[in-house]
Design an enzyme around this catalytic site. Sequence first.
Site, mmCIF file in Angstrom:
data_model
loop_
_atom_site.group_PDB
_atom_site.id
_atom_site.type_symbol
_atom_site.label_atom_id
_atom_site.label_comp_id
_atom_site.label_asym_id
_atom_site.label_seq_id
_atom_site.Cartn_x
_atom_site.Cartn_y
_atom_site.Cartn_z
ATOM 1 C CG ASP A 91 -1.983 1.073 1.161
ATOM 2 O OD1 ASP A 91 -2.482 1.349 0.050
ATOM 3 O OD2 ASP A 91 -2.322 1.637 2.225
ATOM 4 C CG ASP A 106 0.043 14.390 -0.577
ATOM 5 O OD1 ASP A 106 -0.959 14.140 0.120
ATOM 6 O OD2 ASP A 106 1.191 14.504 -0.113
#
Length: 211
Positions: free
Chosen positions: A40, A119
Amino acid sequence: MAVVRVRQHVNPLSERYQAPVETPAWETLFANPQQPLHIDIGCGKGVFALHMAQLQPEWNFLGLEIRRPVVESAQKRQQESGLSNLHFMYCNVNISLRALLESWGDPNPLQQVSIQFPDPWFKKRHQKRRVLQPELVATLAEFLPSGGRVVVQSDVEAVAIDMCDRIAENPHFLRSSSDWLPTSPFPAQTDRERVTLEQGLPVHRAIFTRS
């Protein structure tokens, strides 16, 4: 006691994030290091990976995150859980992922990668800071076996499109559907996914399979 404020965004191109991480001895971190591996990328607090490790003990889960204080918090959760199929590491994946995967040896257990709600770096001049760069896609294509998957999710459609475009540029990946997936392929959610869905907002999801 002073409260340490964790920055929401860090610049991965900053000099302080260019040092490669030291590769660990995986057999000291996972009870069975050759179980199928799910990485992940940008794991944040590690809530998703922790839940996945609880739900799928036949898999190993490795969470990678560039913000060191967030990783330390995730590591504390892992230690409290006692899970032996879960580990978190501080690193810049665009610097360290290849070395981490090479250090696993042969056969490499990587089977699945998730990149969820990264982001967004909205400004055009900052988009080179986005996590999913062509070199990272090439590394994933090299180490994922045929049938291995990359799953991307974002609540920002432009970011999801950009991630899909990056992966689709690599001839080794095939997208499962031209449409966004209506539901997550995972039985666990990230914090951001849960909040987004609770607000009734869409999550843009896609799966790419290594051909």
